[in-house]
Design a protein around this motif. Structure first.
Motif, PDB file in Angstrom:
ATOM      1  N   TRP A 308     -20.358  13.796  12.002  1.00 35.00           N
ATOM      2  CA  TRP A 308     -19.668  14.849  11.241  1.00 35.00           C
ATOM      3  C   TRP A 308     -18.165  14.737  11.421  1.00 35.00           C
ATOM      4  CZ3 TRP A 308     -16.150  18.640  12.132  1.00 35.00           C
ATOM      5  CH2 TRP A 308     -15.962  19.586  11.099  1.00 35.00           C
ATOM      6  N   LEU A 309     -17.739  14.519  12.665  1.00 33.96           N
ATOM      7  CA  LEU A 309     -16.304  14.427  12.947  1.00 33.96           C
ATOM      8  C   LEU A 309     -15.707  13.187  12.283  1.00 33.96           C
ATOM      9  CD1 LEU A 309     -14.301  16.166  14.508  1.00 33.96           C
ATOM     10  CD2 LEU A 309     -14.559  14.618  16.457  1.00 33.96           C
ATOM     11  N   GLU A 310     -16.445  12.106  12.300  1.00 37.85           N
ATOM     12  CA  GLU A 310     -15.974  10.879  11.668  1.00 37.85           C
ATOM     13  C   GLU A 310     -15.782  11.100  10.162  1.00 37.85           C
ATOM     14  OE1 GLU A 310     -17.284   6.293  12.213  1.00 37.85           O
ATOM     15  OE2 GLU A 310     -18.776   7.579  11.219  1.00 37.85           O
ATOM     16  N   ALA A 311     -16.662  11.878   9.554  1.00 39.58           N
ATOM     17  CA  ALA A 311     -16.610  12.105   8.105  1.00 39.58           C
ATOM     18  C   ALA A 311     -15.564  13.146   7.710  1.00 39.58           C
ATOM     19  CB  ALA A 311     -17.983  12.539   7.601  1.00 39.58           C
ATOM     20  N   ASN A 312     -15.218  14.032   8.633  1.00 35.35           N
ATOM     21  CA  ASN A 312     -14.348  15.157   8.259  1.00 35.35           C
ATOM     22  C   ASN A 312     -12.985  15.201   8.953  1.00 35.35           C
ATOM     23  OD1 ASN A 312     -16.154  17.157   6.534  1.00 35.35           O
ATOM     24  ND2 ASN A 312     -17.459  16.325   8.152  1.00 35.35           N
ATOM     25  N   SER A 313     -12.803  14.468  10.028  1.00 33.20           N
ATOM     26  CA  SER A 313     -11.579  14.603  10.820  1.00 33.20           C
ATOM     27  C   SER A 313     -10.308  14.236  10.048  1.00 33.20           C
ATOM     28  CB  SER A 313     -11.676  13.741  12.089  1.00 33.20           C
ATOM     29  OG  SER A 313     -11.824  12.365  11.744  1.00 33.20           O
ATOM     30  N   LYS A 314     -10.416  13.235   9.153  1.00 33.59           N
ATOM     31  CA  LYS A 314      -9.212  12.808   8.431  1.00 33.59           C
ATOM     32  C   LYS A 314      -8.699  13.875   7.474  1.00 33.59           C
ATOM     33  CE  LYS A 314      -9.917   7.826   8.799  1.00 33.59           C
ATOM     34  NZ  LYS A 314     -10.064   6.538   8.072  1.00 33.59           N
ATOM     35  N   LYS A 315      -9.559  14.815   7.105  1.00 29.97           N
ATOM     36  CA  LYS A 315      -9.117  15.928   6.263  1.00 29.97           C
ATOM     37  C   LYS A 315      -8.116  16.812   7.008  1.00 29.97           C
ATOM     38  CE  LYS A 315     -13.678  16.190   4.037  1.00 29.97           C
ATOM     39  NZ  LYS A 315     -14.877  17.048   3.830  1.00 29.97           N
ATOM     40  N   PHE A 316      -8.079  16.644   8.320  1.00 27.75           N
ATOM     41  CA  PHE A 316      -7.185  17.441   9.163  1.00 27.75           C
ATOM     42  C   PHE A 316      -6.143  16.581   9.885  1.00 27.75           C
ATOM     43  CE2 PHE A 316     -11.186  19.593   8.607  1.00 27.75           C
ATOM     44  CZ  PHE A 316     -10.830  20.900   8.330  1.00 27.75           C
ATOM     45  N   GLY A 317      -6.064  15.313   9.517  1.00 27.23           N
ATOM     46  CA  GLY A 317      -5.077  14.427  10.129  1.00 27.23           C
ATOM     47  C   GLY A 317      -5.559  13.734  11.389  1.00 27.23           C
ATOM     48  N   TRP A 318      -6.820  13.940  11.776  1.00 28.47           N
ATOM     49  CA  TRP A 318      -7.379  13.322  12.971  1.00 28.47           C
ATOM     50  C   TRP A 318      -8.291  12.151  12.592  1.00 28.47           C
ATOM     51  CZ3 TRP A 318      -6.494  14.326  18.144  1.00 28.47           C
ATOM     52  CH2 TRP A 318      -5.644  15.407  18.406  1.00 28.47           C
ATOM     53  N   MET A 319      -8.464  11.211  13.533  1.00 22.46           N
ATOM     54  CA  MET A 319      -9.308  10.046  13.257  1.00 22.46           C
ATOM     55  C   MET A 319      -9.780   9.430  14.565  1.00 22.46           C
ATOM     56  SD  MET A 319      -6.507   7.125  12.323  1.00 22.46           S
ATOM     57  CE  MET A 319      -5.318   6.575  13.560  1.00 22.46           C
ATOM     58  N   HIS A 320     -10.804   8.611  14.432  1.00 24.08           N
ATOM     59  CA  HIS A 320     -11.290   7.806  15.545  1.00 24.08           C
ATOM     60  C   HIS A 320     -10.672   6.421  15.355  1.00 24.08           C
ATOM     61  CE1 HIS A 320     -13.847   6.869  18.875  1.00 24.08           C
ATOM     62  NE2 HIS A 320     -14.522   5.926  18.224  1.00 24.08           N
ATOM     63  N   TRP A 334     -10.210  10.585  20.289  1.00 20.97           N
ATOM     64  CA  TRP A 334      -9.760  10.858  18.920  1.00 20.97           C
ATOM     65  C   TRP A 334      -8.244  11.091  18.919  1.00 20.97           C
ATOM     66  CZ3 TRP A 334     -13.337  10.933  14.806  1.00 20.97           C
ATOM     67  CH2 TRP A 334     -14.668  10.741  15.215  1.00 20.97           C
ATOM     68  N   GLU A 335      -7.617  10.660  17.844  1.00 19.70           N
ATOM     69  CA  GLU A 335      -6.154  10.727  17.781  1.00 19.70           C
ATOM     70  C   GLU A 335      -5.668  11.397  16.495  1.00 19.70           C
ATOM     71  OE1 GLU A 335      -4.694   6.743  18.187  1.00 19.70           O
ATOM     72  OE2 GLU A 335      -5.227   6.607  20.326  1.00 19.70           O
ATOM     73  N   TYR A 336      -4.520  12.026  16.621  1.00 12.74           N
ATOM     74  CA  TYR A 336      -3.862  12.624  15.452  1.00 12.74           C
ATOM     75  C   TYR A 336      -2.839  11.626  14.904  1.00 12.74           C
ATOM     76  CZ  TYR A 336      -1.005  15.726  12.556  1.00 12.74           C
ATOM     77  OH  TYR A 336      -0.330  16.278  11.501  1.00 12.74           O
ATOM     78  N   ASP A 337      -2.893  11.407  13.594  1.00 12.91           N
ATOM     79  CA  ASP A 337      -1.955  10.495  12.926  1.00 12.91           C
ATOM     80  C   ASP A 337      -0.946  11.333  12.132  1.00 12.91           C
ATOM     81  OD1 ASP A 337      -0.585   8.630  11.486  1.00 12.91           O
ATOM     82  OD2 ASP A 337      -2.336   7.660  10.612  1.00 12.91           O
ATOM     83  N   PRO A 338       0.306  11.413  12.579  1.00 13.76           N
ATOM     84  CA  PRO A 338       1.314  12.229  11.877  1.00 13.76           C
ATOM     85  C   PRO A 338       1.488  11.829  10.414  1.00 13.76           C
ATOM     86  CG  PRO A 338       2.114  11.617  14.057  1.00 13.76           C
ATOM     87  CD  PRO A 338       0.856  10.826  13.824  1.00 13.76           C
ATOM     88  N   LYS A 339       1.386  10.535  10.116  1.00 15.03           N
ATOM     89  CA  LYS A 339       1.541  10.094   8.729  1.00 15.03           C
ATOM     90  C   LYS A 339       0.397  10.620   7.871  1.00 15.03           C
ATOM     91  CE  LYS A 339       4.139   5.869   9.718  1.00 15.03           C
ATOM     92  NZ  LYS A 339       4.177   4.371   9.580  1.00 15.03           N
ATOM     93  N   LEU A 340      -0.818  10.539   8.437  1.00 16.45           N
ATOM     94  CA  LEU A 340      -1.979  11.057   7.731  1.00 16.45           C
ATOM     95  C   LEU A 340      -1.863  12.571   7.568  1.00 16.45           C
ATOM     96  CD1 LEU A 340      -4.772  10.483   6.517  1.00 16.45           C
ATOM     97  CD2 LEU A 340      -5.749  10.754   8.823  1.00 16.45           C
ATOM     98  N   GLY A 341      -1.415  13.234   8.618  1.00 11.50           N
ATOM     99  CA  GLY A 341      -1.271  14.690   8.576  1.00 11.50           C
ATOM    100  C   GLY A 341      -0.241  15.142   7.554  1.00 11.50           C
TER     101      GLY A 341
END
Length: 344
Positions: A308-320, A334-341
């Motif tokens: 679930w986290l893998e499928a949804n985290s990028k919607k919030f700027g987070w990723m594996h 898991w890490e936050y990507d400022p560019k993605l955010g």
């Protein structure tokens, strides 16, 4: 001529109105973060415009000083030009008999009267030149005085407008950030935890936090999470709280966090305790306040929680991150990507 633009002010006004009219939704943190960032950007744009206008004002001020100096010089020249005429009048006044001009005034026709007539013609000619020069300098003096006054008035007007615009933008930015802090507080984030101010959760202060070395971020640059004792950089923390709320709705409980920001000494301890499984101290994203280690099922690869986290985290700027899938294998990291955010 100096002109004023209000694009930065209009942008900030729009952002503030959107934030004020929207019903506060504690789960809508990404939108509130965007509002804060837009408001901050409007303030930054206005500040940049202020710096540019100040350069224009400096140029205008220099021009004003030049005009005033020209005015002073013109006034001195006027005095010099008037002096010969004043001396002539003074001389005639002091010689009521006419002095050398007496034969001319009495009508005697001899060599003396002719010489007097010549002198008078010379004086009249000189007088006319003096008067012409005086008239020209007077007009120049009036022109310079008018231009200096216009420059002074424009300078004062622009300075007042700039001061008002910047002050208004600053207040609006503070209002939006306050709304974000209130939303975080409603979700259980103690923004003032540990004696720090709410500025630690202000996403517009991220650039200041980024100036600190890895593992040496002060408390004032770290925003608390809902999980006790855990903290991240403001932008990462806000995004994580939003992700945590989505996770809570899905699984009925918040995410389990075993680690978040690590200072330099903590990075060293982990590095020596788990060789090969931790980044070199000073190079970990944990030391930037941009990474978390999770538990509660997420730490089990291909579990329901992980998927679930893998499928949804990028919607919030987070990723594996890619490396955590294999080298070393860390499903919990898991890490936050400022560019993605920033694209959210």
């Amino acid at each position: 001529m100096i002109t004023m633009t209000s694009s930065g002010s209009a942008q900030a006004r729009s952002v503030a109105q959107e934030a004020a009219t929207r019903e506060l939704d504690p789960g809508n943190l990404n939108q509130l973060r965007r509002d804060a960032e837009k408001s901050s950007q409007a303030l930054a744009d206005a500040t940049k415009a202020l710096e540019q206008r100040q350069a224009t004002l400096a140029k205008a001020d220099k021009e004003l000083k030049g005009k005033l100096e020209q005015l002073r010089t013109a006034t001195l020249e006027m005095s010099k030009v008037r002096r010969p005429l004043a001396d002539l009048v003074q001389s005639l006044y002091q010689e009521p008999s006419g002095g050398d001009m007496a034969p001319f005034f009495t009508g005697e026709k001899d060599a003396g009267s002719l010489r007097a007539l010549s002198d008078m013609t010379y004086i009249v000619s000189g007088r006319d030149k003096v008067l012409a020069d005086a008239g020209r300098l007077y007009q120049e003096q009036q022109r310079l005085a008018s231009e200096a006054q216009d420059l002074r008035a424009t300078k004062l007007l622009v300075e007042a407008q700039l001061s008002l615009e910047i002050d208004t933008l600053r207040k609006r930015s503070a209002t939006v950030v306050k709304s974000l802090s209130q939303a975080l507080t409603k979700l259980g984030v103690r923004v003032n935890q540990g004696g720090r101010t709410g500025a630690a959760c202000d996403p517009t202060q991220v650039s200041a936090a980024a100036q600190y070395p890895n593992g040496l971020l002060p408390k004032s640059a770290l925003c608390p999470l809902q999980q006790p004792g855990r903290e991240l950089r403001a932008d990462a923390a806000i995004a994580f709280v939003a992700l945590n709320e989505a996770y809570r709705k899905q699984f009925g409980r918040p995410m389990c966090v075993t680690d978040s920001y690590r200072n330099l000494s903590e990075q060293q301890a982990v590095f020596y305790r788990r060789p090969g499984f931790a980044a070199v101290p000073g190079r970990s994203n944990h030391g930037l306040g941009l990474a978390v280690d999770l538990c509660g099922g997420v730490d089990v690869f291909r579990s329901v929680q992980f998927n679930w986290l893998e499928a949804n985290s990028k919607k919030f700027g987070w990723m594996h991150p890619d490396w955590a899938y294999h080298s070393p294998f860390e499903p919990w990291h898991w890490e936050y990507d400022p560019k993605l955010g920033s694209l959210l």
